[in-house]
Design a protein around this motif. Structure first.
Motif, PDB file in Angstrom:
ATOM      1  N   SER A  47       0.847  -1.199   0.000  1.00  0.00           N
ATOM      2  CA  SER A  47       0.000   0.000   0.000  1.00  0.00           C
ATOM      3  C   SER A  47       0.880   1.247   0.000  1.00  0.00           C
ATOM      4  CB  SER A  47      -0.892   0.015   1.244  1.00  0.00           C
ATOM      5  OG  SER A  47      -0.107   0.177   2.416  1.00  0.00           O
ATOM      6  N   PRO A  48       0.321   2.406  -0.349  1.00  0.00           N
ATOM      7  CA  PRO A  48       1.098   3.650  -0.280  1.00  0.00           C
ATOM      8  C   PRO A  48       1.665   3.901   1.120  1.00  0.00           C
ATOM      9  CG  PRO A  48      -0.904   4.000  -1.534  1.00  0.00           C
ATOM     10  CD  PRO A  48      -1.018   2.628  -0.946  1.00  0.00           C
ATOM     11  N   ALA A  49       0.862   3.619   2.144  1.00  0.00           N
ATOM     12  CA  ALA A  49       1.320   3.826   3.521  1.00  0.00           C
ATOM     13  C   ALA A  49       2.520   2.939   3.848  1.00  0.00           C
ATOM     14  CB  ALA A  49       0.179   3.549   4.493  1.00  0.00           C
ATOM     15  N   ASP A  64      -1.934  16.517   4.256  1.00  0.00           N
ATOM     16  CA  ASP A  64      -1.867  17.598   3.268  1.00  0.00           C
ATOM     17  C   ASP A  64      -1.888  18.970   3.944  1.00  0.00           C
ATOM     18  OD1 ASP A  64      -1.630  18.660   0.732  1.00  0.00           O
ATOM     19  OD2 ASP A  64      -3.783  18.621   0.318  1.00  0.00           O
ATOM     20  N   GLY A  65      -1.189  19.068   5.076  1.00  0.00           N
ATOM     21  CA  GLY A  65      -1.060  20.346   5.759  1.00  0.00           C
ATOM     22  C   GLY A  65      -2.233  20.752   6.622  1.00  0.00           C
ATOM     23  N   LYS A  66      -3.242  19.896   6.719  1.00  0.00           N
ATOM     24  CA  LYS A  66      -4.431  20.228   7.512  1.00  0.00           C
ATOM     25  C   LYS A  66      -4.572  19.249   8.679  1.00  0.00           C
ATOM     26  CE  LYS A  66      -6.923  21.986   3.464  1.00  0.00           C
ATOM     27  NZ  LYS A  66      -5.849  21.698   2.497  1.00  0.00           N
ATOM     28  N   PRO A  67      -4.942  19.756   9.866  1.00  0.00           N
ATOM     29  CA  PRO A  67      -5.124  18.875  11.025  1.00  0.00           C
ATOM     30  C   PRO A  67      -6.183  17.812  10.756  1.00  0.00           C
ATOM     31  CG  PRO A  67      -5.098  21.175  11.704  1.00  0.00           C
ATOM     32  CD  PRO A  67      -5.178  21.177  10.207  1.00  0.00           C
ATOM     33  N   VAL A  89       2.225  13.739   4.995  1.00  0.00           N
ATOM     34  CA  VAL A  89       1.511  13.252   6.175  1.00  0.00           C
ATOM     35  C   VAL A  89       2.385  13.496   7.401  1.00  0.00           C
ATOM     36  CG1 VAL A  89       0.572  11.225   7.352  1.00  0.00           C
ATOM     37  CG2 VAL A  89       0.239  11.508   4.887  1.00  0.00           C
ATOM     38  N   LYS A  90       1.836  14.204   8.374  1.00  0.00           N
ATOM     39  CA  LYS A  90       2.539  14.421   9.639  1.00  0.00           C
ATOM     40  C   LYS A  90       1.992  13.442  10.662  1.00  0.00           C
ATOM     41  CE  LYS A  90       3.592  17.957  13.128  1.00  0.00           C
ATOM     42  NZ  LYS A  90       3.376  19.369  13.544  1.00  0.00           N
ATOM     43  N   PHE A  91       2.898  12.760  11.366  1.00  0.00           N
ATOM     44  CA  PHE A  91       2.450  11.755  12.322  1.00  0.00           C
ATOM     45  C   PHE A  91       3.369  11.719  13.538  1.00  0.00           C
ATOM     46  CE2 PHE A  91       5.510   9.748   9.574  1.00  0.00           C
ATOM     47  CZ  PHE A  91       6.195   8.829  10.351  1.00  0.00           C
ATOM     48  N   MET A  92       2.887  11.080  14.590  1.00  0.00           N
ATOM     49  CA  MET A  92       3.648  10.937  15.827  1.00  0.00           C
ATOM     50  C   MET A  92       4.047   9.478  15.999  1.00  0.00           C
ATOM     51  SD  MET A  92       4.698  12.777  18.462  1.00  0.00           S
ATOM     52  CE  MET A  92       3.575  14.150  18.707  1.00  0.00           C
ATOM     53  N   ARG A  93       5.338   9.266  16.311  1.00  0.00           N
ATOM     54  CA  ARG A  93       5.844   7.921  16.599  1.00  0.00           C
ATOM     55  C   ARG A  93       6.893   8.029  17.696  1.00  0.00           C
ATOM     56  NH1 ARG A  93       8.671   4.814  11.800  1.00  0.00           N
ATOM     57  NH2 ARG A  93       6.522   4.696  11.034  1.00  0.00           N
ATOM     58  N   THR A  99       7.355  13.591   9.480  1.00  0.00           N
ATOM     59  CA  THR A  99       6.583  13.775   8.254  1.00  0.00           C
ATOM     60  C   THR A  99       7.079  12.800   7.197  1.00  0.00           C
ATOM     61  OG1 THR A  99       8.071  15.507   7.447  1.00  0.00           O
ATOM     62  CG2 THR A  99       6.116  16.214   8.680  1.00  0.00           C
ATOM     63  N   VAL A 100       6.186  12.457   6.284  1.00  0.00           N
ATOM     64  CA  VAL A 100       6.536  11.550   5.204  1.00  0.00           C
ATOM     65  C   VAL A 100       5.692  11.904   3.988  1.00  0.00           C
ATOM     66  CG1 VAL A 100       4.822   9.787   5.806  1.00  0.00           C
ATOM     67  CG2 VAL A 100       6.925   9.111   4.654  1.00  0.00           C
TER      68      VAL A 100
END
Length: 220
Positions: A47-49, A64-67, A89-93, A99-100
């Protein structure tokens, strides 16, 4: 409408993740003080993810820059994304924001469409897990609960009435995949994970129900 004009049909974008809302109970388990974002409970192969490096347990904060407000919001945003477009995509790990870039593809057609005797002994546990009867998944139990023949994990066969486990929404027939991020493909693995739990400790479970994985917390 743009997709209909361009392709002659409605084309939905696809990220390739199973997601759920991040509740106040789940947030601390993933290093967040506020339940903001959407929790990834599964990343599908090819998958893309997956190609972008997203993983189970990541919390998506922005698309895409939006919460990201909730799981429904993210699903709609992805579906409306033009196929082939790269999205940040901004994410927390591990308590760190990252970001990716993810290249969105067309949603696969299969995604768009999409009782025997007990065998084996239940596993005795202490603490919050003592309210559960858990068995190794057998072909008989898989047939009883409508689980796939190739599934791996332990299955919940009984939940004590009025317990914290019942209050959390767990159900008989749920497939238990992880205990506190430790995979439980067998009874032995479940026993090892359960043995590590401290008294009064919050327990994070990864459950699969009707083909969809999601996280659940058990609190003392």
């Amino acid at each position: 409408m743009e997709q209909l004009v361009r392709h002659g049909k409605v084309v939905r974008g696809w990220l390739g993740v199973s997601i759920q809302d991040l509740s106040p109970e789940l947030a601390p388990q993933f290093g967040l003080s506020d339940p903001k974002g959407v929790l990834i409970s599964e990343v599908l192969d090819d998958s893309p993810a997956k190609r972008a490096g997203l993983a189970r347990g990541d919390v998506i904060l922005e698309y895409d820059g939006k919460p990201v407000e909730n799981a429904t919001h993210l699903r709609n945003a992805v579906a409306q994304t033009v196929v082939g477009r790269k999205i940040v995509v901004k994410f927390m790990r591990d308590k760190k924001a990252r970001t990716v870039d993810v290249a969105i593809v067309e949603q696969p057609k299969n995604i768009a469409q999409a009782g025997g005797e007990d065998s084996g002994a239940a596993v005795p546990s202490s603490g919050l897990l003592s309210d559960l009867d858990v068995h190794e998944l057998t072909s008989e139990l898989a047939a009883r609960y409508g689980l796939g023949a190739n599934e791996r994990g332990v299955v919940i066969t009984k939940i004590r009435q009025g317990s914290k486990a019942e209050e959390s929404g767990l159900k008989e027939g749920d497939l238990l995949l992880e205990v506190n991020r430790q995979p439980t493909p067998t009874l032995k693995a479940y026993e090892r994970a359960a043995a590590k739990l401290g008294k009064g400790q919050v327990v994070l479970l990864l459950i699969k129900r009707q083909g969809r994985p999601f996280f659940v917390t058990l609190k003392p």
